[in-house]
Design an enzyme around this catalytic site. Structure first.
Site, mmCIF file in Angstrom:
data_model
loop_
_atom_site.group_PDB
_atom_site.id
_atom_site.type_symbol
_atom_site.label_atom_id
_atom_site.label_comp_id
_atom_site.label_asym_id
_atom_site.label_seq_id
_atom_site.Cartn_x
_atom_site.Cartn_y
_atom_site.Cartn_z
ATOM 1 N N LYS A 162 -3.095 -8.707 -6.791
ATOM 2 C CA LYS A 162 -2.439 -8.288 -5.616
ATOM 3 C C LYS A 162 -3.189 -8.589 -4.342
ATOM 4 O O LYS A 162 -2.670 -9.037 -3.478
ATOM 5 C CB LYS A 162 -2.000 -6.599 -5.955
ATOM 6 C CG LYS A 162 -1.592 -6.106 -4.514
ATOM 7 C CD LYS A 162 -1.071 -4.515 -4.761
ATOM 8 C CE LYS A 162 -2.308 -3.749 -4.527
ATOM 9 N NZ LYS A 162 -2.762 -3.426 -3.299
ATOM 10 N N ASN A 163 -4.348 -8.067 -4.453
ATOM 11 C CA ASN A 163 -5.435 -8.115 -3.399
ATOM 12 C C ASN A 163 -5.577 -9.720 -3.061
ATOM 13 O O ASN A 163 -6.393 -9.603 -2.033
ATOM 14 C CB ASN A 163 -6.344 -7.123 -3.279
ATOM 15 C CG ASN A 163 -5.765 -5.767 -3.471
ATOM 16 O OD1 ASN A 163 -4.532 -5.389 -3.140
ATOM 17 N ND2 ASN A 163 -6.759 -4.629 -3.754
ATOM 18 N N CYS A 194 -2.251 5.636 5.376
ATOM 19 C CA CYS A 194 -1.403 5.812 4.076
ATOM 20 C C CYS A 194 -1.809 7.222 2.985
ATOM 21 O O CYS A 194 -2.606 7.870 3.673
ATOM 22 C CB CYS A 194 -1.522 4.734 3.353
ATOM 23 S SG CYS A 194 -3.264 4.579 2.607
ATOM 24 N N ARG A 224 -6.282 4.792 7.814
ATOM 25 C CA ARG A 224 -6.847 3.361 7.572
ATOM 26 C C ARG A 224 -7.185 2.730 8.795
ATOM 27 O O ARG A 224 -6.461 2.024 9.303
ATOM 28 C CB ARG A 224 -5.897 2.951 6.724
ATOM 29 C CG ARG A 224 -5.291 3.419 5.434
ATOM 30 C CD ARG A 224 -6.516 3.359 4.435
ATOM 31 N NE ARG A 224 -6.695 2.053 3.861
ATOM 32 C CZ ARG A 224 -6.028 1.504 2.844
ATOM 33 N NH1 ARG A 224 -5.086 2.085 2.391
ATOM 34 N NH2 ARG A 224 -6.391 0.364 2.326
ATOM 35 N N ASP A 226 -10.651 1.656 -6.562
ATOM 36 C CA ASP A 226 -9.350 1.319 -6.928
ATOM 37 C C ASP A 226 -9.188 1.678 -8.363
ATOM 38 O O ASP A 226 -8.197 2.018 -9.053
ATOM 39 C CB ASP A 226 -8.743 0.168 -6.744
ATOM 40 C CG ASP A 226 -8.788 -0.248 -5.277
ATOM 41 O OD1 ASP A 226 -8.558 -1.468 -4.740
ATOM 42 O OD2 ASP A 226 -8.826 0.720 -4.475
ATOM 43 N N ARG A 264 4.320 -0.739 -6.697
ATOM 44 C CA ARG A 264 3.481 -1.689 -5.553
ATOM 45 C C ARG A 264 2.463 -2.613 -6.049
ATOM 46 O O ARG A 264 1.906 -3.700 -5.431
ATOM 47 C CB ARG A 264 2.803 -0.708 -4.503
ATOM 48 C CG ARG A 264 3.827 -0.011 -3.497
ATOM 49 C CD ARG A 264 3.274 0.930 -2.563
ATOM 50 N NE ARG A 264 2.224 -0.206 -1.972
ATOM 51 C CZ ARG A 264 1.008 0.298 -1.515
ATOM 52 N NH1 ARG A 264 0.763 1.542 -1.292
ATOM 53 N NH2 ARG A 264 0.170 -0.800 -0.764
HETATM 54 C C1 EPZ Z 1 -8.510 -3.198 0.656
HETATM 55 O O1 EPZ Z 1 -7.997 -2.162 1.488
HETATM 56 C C2 EPZ Z 1 -7.779 -3.112 -0.612
HETATM 57 N N1 EPZ Z 1 -6.504 -3.532 -0.235
HETATM 58 C C3 EPZ Z 1 -7.761 -1.746 -1.332
HETATM 59 O O2 EPZ Z 1 -6.789 -1.536 -2.307
HETATM 60 C C4 EPZ Z 1 -9.064 -1.343 -1.698
HETATM 61 O O3 EPZ Z 1 -9.305 -0.031 -1.992
HETATM 62 C C5 EPZ Z 1 -10.099 -1.550 -0.477
HETATM 63 O O4 EPZ Z 1 -9.911 -2.930 0.117
HETATM 64 C C6 EPZ Z 1 -11.358 -1.196 -0.741
HETATM 65 O O5 EPZ Z 1 -11.946 -2.052 -1.853
HETATM 66 C C7 EPZ Z 1 -6.050 -5.064 -0.167
HETATM 67 O O6 EPZ Z 1 -6.920 -5.888 -0.461
HETATM 68 C C8 EPZ Z 1 -4.806 -5.054 0.196
HETATM 69 P P1 EPZ Z 1 -11.480 -1.950 3.562
HETATM 70 P P2 EPZ Z 1 -8.760 -2.511 2.769
HETATM 71 O O7 EPZ Z 1 -11.108 -2.309 4.821
HETATM 72 O O8 EPZ Z 1 -9.169 -3.781 3.348
HETATM 73 C C9 EPZ Z 1 -13.001 1.735 6.474
HETATM 74 C C10 EPZ Z 1 -5.336 -0.943 -3.820
HETATM 75 O O9 EPZ Z 1 -5.065 0.182 -4.403
HETATM 76 N N2 EPZ Z 1 -12.550 0.754 7.675
HETATM 77 O O10 EPZ Z 1 -12.390 -2.542 2.784
HETATM 78 O O11 EPZ Z 1 -7.824 -1.640 3.870
HETATM 79 C C11 EPZ Z 1 -11.699 2.227 5.768
HETATM 80 O O12 EPZ Z 1 -11.413 3.455 6.402
HETATM 81 C C12 EPZ Z 1 -5.824 -0.904 -2.331
HETATM 82 O O13 EPZ Z 1 -5.085 -1.833 -4.216
HETATM 83 C C13 EPZ Z 1 -12.851 1.125 8.804
HETATM 84 O O14 EPZ Z 1 -13.336 2.238 9.149
HETATM 85 O O15 EPZ Z 1 -10.282 -1.628 2.870
HETATM 86 C C14 EPZ Z 1 -12.570 2.315 4.304
HETATM 87 O O16 EPZ Z 1 -13.066 3.701 4.412
HETATM 88 C C15 EPZ Z 1 -5.803 0.582 -1.700
HETATM 89 N N3 EPZ Z 1 -12.478 0.325 9.971
HETATM 90 C C16 EPZ Z 1 -13.498 1.240 4.241
HETATM 91 O O17 EPZ Z 1 -13.894 0.941 5.677
HETATM 92 C C17 EPZ Z 1 -11.571 -0.926 9.593
HETATM 93 O O18 EPZ Z 1 -11.304 -1.620 10.704
HETATM 94 C C18 EPZ Z 1 -13.404 0.156 3.251
HETATM 95 O O19 EPZ Z 1 -11.988 -0.480 3.688
HETATM 96 C C19 EPZ Z 1 -11.477 -1.183 8.339
HETATM 97 C C20 EPZ Z 1 -11.867 -0.322 7.326
#
Ligand code: EPZ
Length: 421
Positions: free
Chosen positions: A20-21, A114, A119, A303, A395
């Site tokens: 999915k990702n 979410c 996020r 995840d 999802r």
């Molecule tokens: C991706 O989300 C995945 N989603 C998530 O999977 C996964 O949990 C996550 O990466 C971490 O591995 C997809 O790929 C569609 P991040 P993403 O930006 O990109 C902080 C699932 O279950 N952050 O790596 O949103 C954020 O709050 C989903 O399949 C900022 O502070 O994750 C988090 O604490 C859930 N500012 C950390 O970084 C930003 O601009 C990692 O988030 C962006 C992120």
């Protein structure tokens, strides 16, 4: 609603769905050329349907041919994503860089938080601004303009998956070279790089902390097969570990989930990996493992936290989880407690004390992976468990019930009118 009768061992062989990702950023990447792309081994998920809705809203076409999703982005007559689509899937922000690259401007509504908590997208916006985008945040919407994207050095303060992907997609349309430091290293980013290079882009280094993009390459459509979904694989391995049995999973690289297989081995499972498959044997009598701390890849995936927690609910001993990635990723715990689980929460720490047995209950899925963990728990519980609000699970899992049934689980899906569709 999913109805699960616990106590069945799992056995058999299964090919894991496409990731999915991977498919979500790859559907955004398809916008970078005015051509047709075939995405093979594409899972039919609610999130994929939402991404297809976005592409169609932008004027593109998309159709299914068996397991392949064919996207034609020759025509694109809009450059905005409306609020209702952004609210359906907050990771729609991944389209921002690609729309900016293709159109020179973009408008999206601010993706809300979410179930996992806020996020933020500050890193996404900072990266796009570094490439020359002007971004105004007005009343919940983001107005972005970038008539000319210029290659630059981008340093991410957190190895954010989404910010890395947005930066890469925008950088493909920037003049010159972009170097992204402290990039996320997830396998799905490598898959995105493979897809982009098949389109003719110059992207190197995905999988490491430094990704280099040489922009403005002429791009064309491509034919791409997705990697397997490592989190779906982790879910099935957790289920077999918990109830006992022997399963073999194909279509996923064991190196992509080695932190999960290591934890399950520590818990007492036997795991054998070849390039083609991951096999797990378990007698269902697990033991607690050393602390599990979630962290960016190649660390333990956030995840998979909920699913592995569910697998350890009846283990002998105690396991400490530390959730470092999201603020609110223990929403499945109160539901697990309804089934007799002994899990104590202290902020980011969850202490799982193994219990003799779990009992059936009516439980409610709260988010995608939390919902999957309830099913893993239900497979071990005595009696018949009902899991409601399973649209969360849809999802990310093409057919969780069908896959588990194919492995011997007693599980079926009933649609009830009171559930959100
Ligand atoms: C991706 O989300 C995945 N989603 C998530 O999977 C996964 O949990 C996550 O990466 C971490 O591995 C997809 O790929 C569609 P991040 P993403 O930006 O990109 C902080 C699932 O279950 N952050 O790596 O949103 C954020 O709050 C989903 O399949 C900022 O502070 O994750 C988090 O604490 C859930 N500012 C950390 O970084 C930003 O601009 C990692 O988030 C962006 C992120």
């Amino acid at each position: 609603m999913m109805i699960v009768e616990g106590g069945r061992r799992l056995s058999g062989r299964l090919t894991v769905q496409g990731a999915k990702n991977s498919v979500l950023p790859i559907l955004a990447a398809a916008l970078l050329s005015k051509d047709q792309c075939r995405i093979r081994h594409c899972p039919r998920l609610r999130d994929v349907e939402t991404a297809v809705e976005i592409l169609r809203h932008l004027g593109c076409q998309a159709r299914w041919e068996a397991e392949d999703l064919i996207v034609d982005t020759t025509v694109m007559d809009r450059c905005d994503i409306p609020d209702e689509l952004m609210r359906k899937m907050r990771s729609s922000v991944i389209f921002l860089g690609a729309i900016l690259n293709r159109c020179g401007h973009a408008e999206i509504s601010y993706p809300g938080g979410c179930e996992l908590g806020p996020r933020p997208i500050d890193l996404h916006l900072a990266a796009l601004r570094t490439l020359g985008a002007e971004i105004r945040e007005e009343g919940g919407s983001l107005q972005c303009t970038a008539p000319h994207l210029q290659g630059a050095e981008i340093v991410l303060s957190i190895p954010s998956v989404g910010a890395t992907e947005n930066a890469v997609l925008a950088a493909c349309g920037a003049e010159g070279t972009t170097v992204i430091s402290n990039a996320a290293r997830e396998p799905e980013i490598v898959d995105l790089q493979t897809f982009l290079c098949s389109m003719g882009a110059s992207v190197q280094g995905a999988g490491s902390s430094t990704v280099t993009v040489v922009g403005k390459r002429p791009l064309h459509g491509c034919d791409h097969t997705l990697i397997g979904d490592r989190i779906v694989a982790a879910t099935y391995l957790s289920a077999a570990a918990a109830v006992g049995g022997e399963i073999c999973l194909e279509g996923v690289s064991y190196g992509h989930l080695s932190t999960v297989t290591t934890a399950l081995q520590q818990a007492g499972c036997r795991i054998q990996c070849t390039p083609e498959q991951i096999c797990l044997w378990s007698d269902g009598a697990l033991r607690g493992v050393s602390p599990i701390r979630t962290s960016p890849y190649p660390g333990f995936p956030t995840d998979a936290q909920a699913e592995v927690m569910a697998a350890l609910l009846r283990s002998r001993g105690t396991t400490v989880f530390v959730e470092n990635m999201f603020e609110n990723r223990y929403r499945h715990v109160p539901e697990l407690q309804r089934m007799g689980a002994d899990v104590r929460l202290e902020g980011r720490v969850a202490v799982v004390c193994g219990v003799e047995k779990l009992h059936a209950a009516q439980v409610q899925a709260t988010d995608l992976r939390g919902g999957a963990s309830l099913v893993v728990a239900a497979l071990q519980a005595e009696g018949i468990t009902k899991v409601t609000q399973t649209h969360h699970i849809d999802r990310g899992y093409a057919d969780l019930a069908g896959d588990l049934r194919a492995l011997g689980a007693e599980i079926r899906v009933e649609t009830t009118e009171d559930e959100v569709t």
